[in-house]
Design a protein around this motif. Structure first.
Motif, short mmCIF file in Angstrom:
data_model
loop_
_atom_site.label_atom_id
_atom_site.label_comp_id
_atom_site.label_asym_id
_atom_site.label_seq_id
_atom_site.Cartn_x
_atom_site.Cartn_y
_atom_site.Cartn_z
N HIS A 1 0.75 -1.36 -0.08
CA HIS A 1 0.12 -0.04 -0.04
C HIS A 1 0.95 1.41 0.06
N ALA A 2 1.86 1.35 0.55
CA ALA A 2 2.95 2.41 0.59
C ALA A 2 3.43 2.88 -0.77
N SER A 3 3.37 1.87 -1.68
CA SER A 3 3.83 2.16 -3.07
C SER A 3 2.87 2.95 -3.79
N TYR A 4 1.58 3.13 -3.56
CA TYR A 4 0.51 3.99 -4.02
C TYR A 4 1.13 5.36 -4.02
N PHE A 5 1.54 5.80 -2.94
CA PHE A 5 1.94 7.00 -2.78
C PHE A 5 3.29 7.51 -3.44
N VAL A 6 3.92 6.58 -3.91
CA VAL A 6 5.16 6.84 -4.67
C VAL A 6 4.71 6.86 -6.30
N TRP A 7 3.48 6.12 -6.41
CA TRP A 7 2.89 6.27 -7.77
C TRP A 7 2.27 7.88 -7.89
N PHE A 8 1.87 8.07 -6.67
CA PHE A 8 0.94 9.45 -6.74
C PHE A 8 1.92 10.59 -7.24
N MET B 1 14.25 16.31 0.01
CA MET B 1 14.18 17.20 0.77
C MET B 1 14.93 17.13 2.07
N GLY B 2 15.50 16.11 1.93
CA GLY B 2 16.45 15.70 3.33
C GLY B 2 15.49 15.37 4.46
N VAL B 3 14.27 14.80 4.21
CA VAL B 3 13.41 14.50 5.50
C VAL B 3 12.88 13.22 4.81
N VAL B 4 12.15 12.39 5.91
CA VAL B 4 11.57 11.28 5.49
C VAL B 4 10.52 11.20 4.57
N HIS B 5 10.64 10.45 3.40
CA HIS B 5 9.74 10.40 2.27
C HIS B 5 8.24 10.01 3.21
N HIS B 6 7.05 10.74 2.60
CA HIS B 6 5.96 10.46 3.56
C HIS B 6 5.39 8.64 3.24
N ALA B 7 5.70 8.25 2.25
CA ALA B 7 5.41 6.97 1.83
C ALA B 7 6.05 5.89 3.03
N SER B 8 7.06 6.21 3.56
CA SER B 8 7.82 5.45 4.75
C SER B 8 6.95 5.25 5.97
N TYR B 9 6.37 6.29 6.07
CA TYR B 9 5.58 6.32 7.37
C TYR B 9 4.52 5.39 7.71
N PHE B 10 3.88 4.87 6.36
CA PHE B 10 3.14 3.57 6.24
C PHE B 10 3.93 2.13 6.41
N VAL B 11 5.18 2.42 6.16
CA VAL B 11 6.05 1.00 6.50
C VAL B 11 6.43 1.28 7.82
N TRP B 12 6.50 2.35 8.52
CA TRP B 12 6.76 2.33 9.88
C TRP B 12 5.52 2.00 10.70
N PHE B 13 4.41 2.14 10.18
CA PHE B 13 3.24 1.94 10.75
C PHE B 13 2.92 0.20 10.82
N GLU B 14 3.51 -0.17 9.77
CA GLU B 14 3.48 -1.63 9.92
C GLU B 14 4.19 -2.22 10.95
N ILE B 15 5.41 -1.66 11.31
CA ILE B 15 6.32 -2.12 12.45
C ILE B 15 5.29 -1.85 13.76
N GLY B 16 4.77 -0.96 13.77
CA GLY B 16 3.97 -0.63 15.10
C GLY B 16 2.78 -1.58 15.17
N ARG B 17 2.06 -2.17 14.09
CA ARG B 17 1.04 -3.28 14.03
C ARG B 17 1.81 -4.36 14.54
N LEU B 18 2.89 -4.82 14.26
CA LEU B 18 3.55 -6.04 14.35
C LEU B 18 3.91 -5.97 16.17
N ALA B 19 4.37 -4.79 16.47
CA ALA B 19 4.59 -4.61 18.04
C ALA B 19 3.58 -4.90 18.84
N LEU B 20 2.38 -4.26 18.17
CA LEU B 20 0.93 -4.31 19.19
C LEU B 20 0.57 -5.67 19.03
N ALA B 21 0.70 -6.28 17.77
CA ALA B 21 0.13 -7.75 17.75
C ALA B 21 0.92 -8.80 18.67
#
Lengths: 137, 137, 137, 137
Positions: free
Chosen positions: A23-30, C18-38
């Motif tokens: 799902h994160a890849s969609y934002f790269v496509w956008f 931009m020198g900052v975390v790309h916005h799509a990467s946050y959704f990859v992090w959220f996946e790490i958070g879900r795994l920790a919660l699980a």
């Protein structure tokens, strides 16, 4: 709305162990869609980037209906809403080219940042004019 | 060689439709290993990056023996060879923590670039001294 | 809400020009958070994945307030809402550890898919019980 | 050698804080090159993937001469060497379309894995024949 169309072929590395596009890849496509729209509006995003003028995302979202799979031909449709102050809002439709099935719909909202000034509260005049012309076109 | 160890948990998004970590992801891990080694050598890579001092990769390679899978605990071992001129060469071993199975071995070679000067032909004195101390330690 | 905390160090490859975390990467992090919660809920997501039981994202969104930068220590807080039918909704807070500044807030909604059955209309009994216990804890 | 050419436009998300394409991204591009070559050889990699027949990378490497930048048009040239046993070796040249500047050269070696059998020690007869025809063409 004036939709700009781009074609994307799904990369293997964009797919996850579910066998579908992550799902994160969609934002790269956008981002690819925004670039295509900017090109049609004659806004040179690459030149802006070289001058450190960026359009950071302040909100993004996507709804997923059906998965995209490796080697699928994707039709990405991108539209820009009439800007309010220095906020740019884009809409996206992701379709599988084969059968024109809608896979996902997205939305992103952007600020405009300029080096030394931070986030702008008005769009640069030149950009505003080009956007107006694009939206009128 | 002095190996610096880092632990990485495999992310879902790093895995591909084969259900294993995509080979390109190992080079992202190696970057984490270099950062850990730099920290032990008291080289502040993040501060360097803020000043636009970078270590671009000029060669990278990896051999893969066994796949890493989602949620595996990975032990990444990173070493630095004694530098020649302004070239830094790192070696990497990727092990599954459980059973200490070797999954992959890698190598990267880096230049050092400084804003306005491009690629250096000698390491900065301060960096050279810290590396010597690290390799002697 | 019961928040589960995870620490993430920003990778160089997660940052953009931009020198900052790309916005799509946050959704990859959220996946790490879900795994920790699980994990705290004693749901074995990796074992589920091996059996091709997945939790595909059907909606995701994120608001960005301040950028995360290379080598920042990130505190990711993840919560699960009481499930409705077979929909799981997670909330996320992304903070810079230093100063506990809130950088972003996110939300994802998931279905549960099982091989041969497709999307479930009720959560598996075992998962439902573990989630209830987690939410009560 | 018979080179197959593909065009790739550099994505913003593929670039890092140096403002250039991250080195790991080249291996994602090489995958696109292999797919294009397979298509010319009439090997249906997507159908193979659906049947869980994969070509895992056992070695990969890349030399970088000049950086690729956001929005650059990249010409990727991919070739396949005559296979030895069940090893497939590909070569890659990455050029900037504008001026045909060589940016990088790469190499990957692959095994072929089939569900239930693991790594093959001979290529499937059908694949071998198609490769011979491609190399002869």
């Amino acid at each position: 709305m004036r939709w700009v169309e781009t074609t994307i072929t799904v990369r293997f590395a964009e797919c996850d162990p579910m066998g579908v596009v992550h799902h994160a890849s969609y934002f790269v496509w956008f981002e690819i869609g925004r670039l295509a729209l900017a090109r049609e509006a004659r806004v040179d995003v690459a030149a802006m980037a070289r001058e450190q003028v960026f359009m950071p995302v302040i909100h993004c979202e996507c709804q997923f209906r059906e998965p995209a799979r490796f080697d699928d031909e994707i039709l990405l449709r991108t539209a820009l809403l009439p800007p309010k102050a220095a906020r740019l809002e884009f809409r996206y439709q992701v379709l599988r080219r084969h059968g024109h099935v809608c896979l996902a719909r997205g939305r992103t909202v952007h600020a405009v940042s300029v080096p030394g000034k931070g986030m702008l509260i008005r769009l640069p005049v030149d950009m505003e004019r080009k956007i107006e012309e694009f939206l009128a076109g």
